[in-house]
Motif scaffolding. Structure first.
Motif, mmCIF file in Angstrom:
data_model
loop_
_atom_site.group_PDB
_atom_site.id
_atom_site.type_symbol
_atom_site.label_atom_id
_atom_site.label_comp_id
_atom_site.label_asym_id
_atom_site.label_seq_id
_atom_site.Cartn_x
_atom_site.Cartn_y
_atom_site.Cartn_z
ATOM 1 N N ILE A 1 0.837 -1.205 0.000
ATOM 2 C CA ILE A 1 0.000 0.000 0.000
ATOM 3 C C ILE A 1 0.869 1.251 0.000
ATOM 4 C CG2 ILE A 1 -1.534 1.397 1.449
ATOM 5 C CD1 ILE A 1 -3.091 -0.637 -0.049
ATOM 6 N N LEU B 1 -5.912 8.395 0.128
ATOM 7 C CA LEU B 1 -5.187 7.145 0.387
ATOM 8 C C LEU B 1 -4.295 7.277 1.619
ATOM 9 C CD1 LEU B 1 -4.147 5.937 -3.190
ATOM 10 C CD2 LEU B 1 -6.126 5.310 -1.826
ATOM 11 N N GLN C 1 -7.023 7.921 4.817
ATOM 12 C CA GLN C 1 -8.100 6.958 5.062
ATOM 13 C C GLN C 1 -7.708 5.507 4.820
ATOM 14 O OE1 GLN C 1 -11.641 8.243 2.939
ATOM 15 N NE2 GLN C 1 -11.158 10.397 3.293
ATOM 16 N N VAL C 2 -6.525 5.286 4.242
ATOM 17 C CA VAL C 2 -6.080 3.910 3.995
ATOM 18 C C VAL C 2 -4.782 3.606 4.749
ATOM 19 C CG1 VAL C 2 -5.357 2.240 2.249
ATOM 20 C CG2 VAL C 2 -7.212 3.826 1.748
ATOM 21 N N ASN D 1 -10.921 -1.033 4.908
ATOM 22 C CA ASN D 1 -9.765 -0.449 4.245
ATOM 23 C C ASN D 1 -9.874 -0.535 2.730
ATOM 24 O OD1 ASN D 1 -6.365 -0.578 3.861
ATOM 25 N ND2 ASN D 1 -7.181 0.741 5.464
ATOM 26 N N THR E 1 -12.620 1.727 1.212
ATOM 27 C CA THR E 1 -12.141 3.113 1.107
ATOM 28 C C THR E 1 -11.221 3.273 -0.103
ATOM 29 O OG1 THR E 1 -12.247 3.312 3.514
ATOM 30 C CG2 THR E 1 -10.953 4.957 2.320
ATOM 31 N N LEU E 2 -10.301 2.316 -0.266
ATOM 32 C CA LEU E 2 -9.360 2.381 -1.386
ATOM 33 C C LEU E 2 -10.086 2.332 -2.724
ATOM 34 C CD1 LEU E 2 -6.537 2.231 -2.689
ATOM 35 C CD2 LEU E 2 -6.607 -0.253 -2.326
#
Length: 350
Positions: free
Chosen positions: A60, A113, A116-117, A205, A208-209
């Motif tokens: 990520i 990203l 929130q990730v 997760n 959101t992505l």
């Protein structure tokens, strides 16, 4: 104070040595080991979960770095296109607006990203080191309990044991057992809970992505559709010939310094003598004379080579129909009688 520190260090060394001895005996099969199959299953799940979390965290973060690199590359590309797209062309303002929109979309994606990730992923992954410490502590307390248990068993089998030491050994075994069981019980609750949390975390997760990516690609598709429309309009104007063009004045014709004027005879290639040339008392066939002001090195077989100061007789071309090259004359050197073409601007009339 120094004695206290020395005593604590000595006890720590003795405890570690006792644990090492107990592990060696267990590994050699000379001492039994307390086992917990359910805990071992929890531990295996924990190890797998930690490996997956570490891998996801790495990929990520790498993905986010690539997004930021693409953000920079896209910004640079749009700036270049805006610079080279001329103001007179149709849609120049629209191109600038869409370039700004595109930059905002990349920045928004990178921000989402990151916040929130990646940040929730960091929080999720931070649980594993602390849990690993607790698991390791449980392992040490289990070894302590097994060591105390084996010590009690040995004393119990010895008919000549010291009862006071035996009672103390049993108390130490019970204390070690309680310490181990408390940790073991906590981990029996915490490890399954942590393992189950992976599902909710992954769902949240990834939602959101993927939602951020969906919005980004949907909006950027609109931007590129507008940009395509701008270029299509420009292409149509080019095809129709309606594209504004800058007009430039036509260049003036180049005037010859020594113009060659043909004689009255239609087939004659004689050049009238230039200003400053003398035509009196010339040999037959000589139009006028010139003096070399520069050295000239012949480049072709039909050219005349000369040094500065040499005198050359200008004559007609051998073939009257042959077209005289502009700026070139046919001549014969006075000194050698050699004949050939030479550039007029390397000489001056005399």
């Amino acid at each position: 104070m120094a004695d206290t520190k020395g005593g604590n260090l000595s006890r720590l060394v003795l405890k570690q040595a006792g644990r090492a001895k107990e592990k060696i005996l267990q590994n050699l099969g000379k001492a039994d080991k307390t086992t917990d199959e359910i805990f071992e299953e929890h531990l295996q799940n924990f190890n797998t979960q930690q490996v997956n979390a570490t891998r996801l965290h790495k990929d990520i973060n790498n993905y986010l770095r690539c997004i930021r690199a693409m953000q920079t590359a896209s910004k640079n590309l749009m700036e270049t296109l805006s610079d080279i797209y001329e103001k007179e062309w149709v849609g120049q303002d629209m191109l600038y607006v869409q370039a700004q929109n595109n930059e905002m979309l990349w920045a928004d994606l990178a921000h989402k990203l990151s916040d929130q990730v990646v940040i929730p992923l960091n929080t999720y992954q931070a649980q594993f080191p602390e849990m690993r410490k607790k698991i390791d502590k449980r392992g040490r307390k289990l070894i302590d309990f097994d060591a105390e248990r084996h010590s009690v068993q040995q004393m119990q089998n010895n008919p000549n044991r010291n009862e006071a030491k035996f009672i103390k050994a049993k108390e130490q075994m019970e204390n070690a057992k309680r310490t181990y069981e408390v940790l073991n019980s906590e981990l029996h609750d915490e490890l399954p809970a942590l393992h189950d949390s992976r599902i909710l975390f992954l769902v949240t997760n990834m939602q959101t992505l993927f939602a951020a990516e969906e919005v980004f690609h949907s909006e950027t598709a609109k931007v590129y559709s507008e940009l395509e429309g701008v270029v299509d309009k420009l292409a149509k104007e080019v095809q129709k010939g309606t594209l504004p063009r800058k007009t430039f004045p036509k260049p003036l014709p180049i005037t010859n310094v020594n113009p060659v004027i043909s004689n009255s005879s239609p087939n004659s290639t004689l050049a009238s003598p230039p200003k400053g040339a003398t035509t009196d008392n010339l040999p037959p066939g000589v139009l006028y004379k010139v003096k070399a002001t520069y050295k000239y090195q012949a480049e072709d077989m039909d050219e005349l080579q000369f040094e500065v100061g040499e005198i050359i007789d200008v004559i007609e071309y051998e073939d009257p129909e042959e077209q005289q090259e502009e700026g070139w004359l046919m001549g014969v050197k006075d000194t050698t009688g050699q004949k050939g073409l030479f550039p007029a601007n390397f000489t001056k009339p005399i």
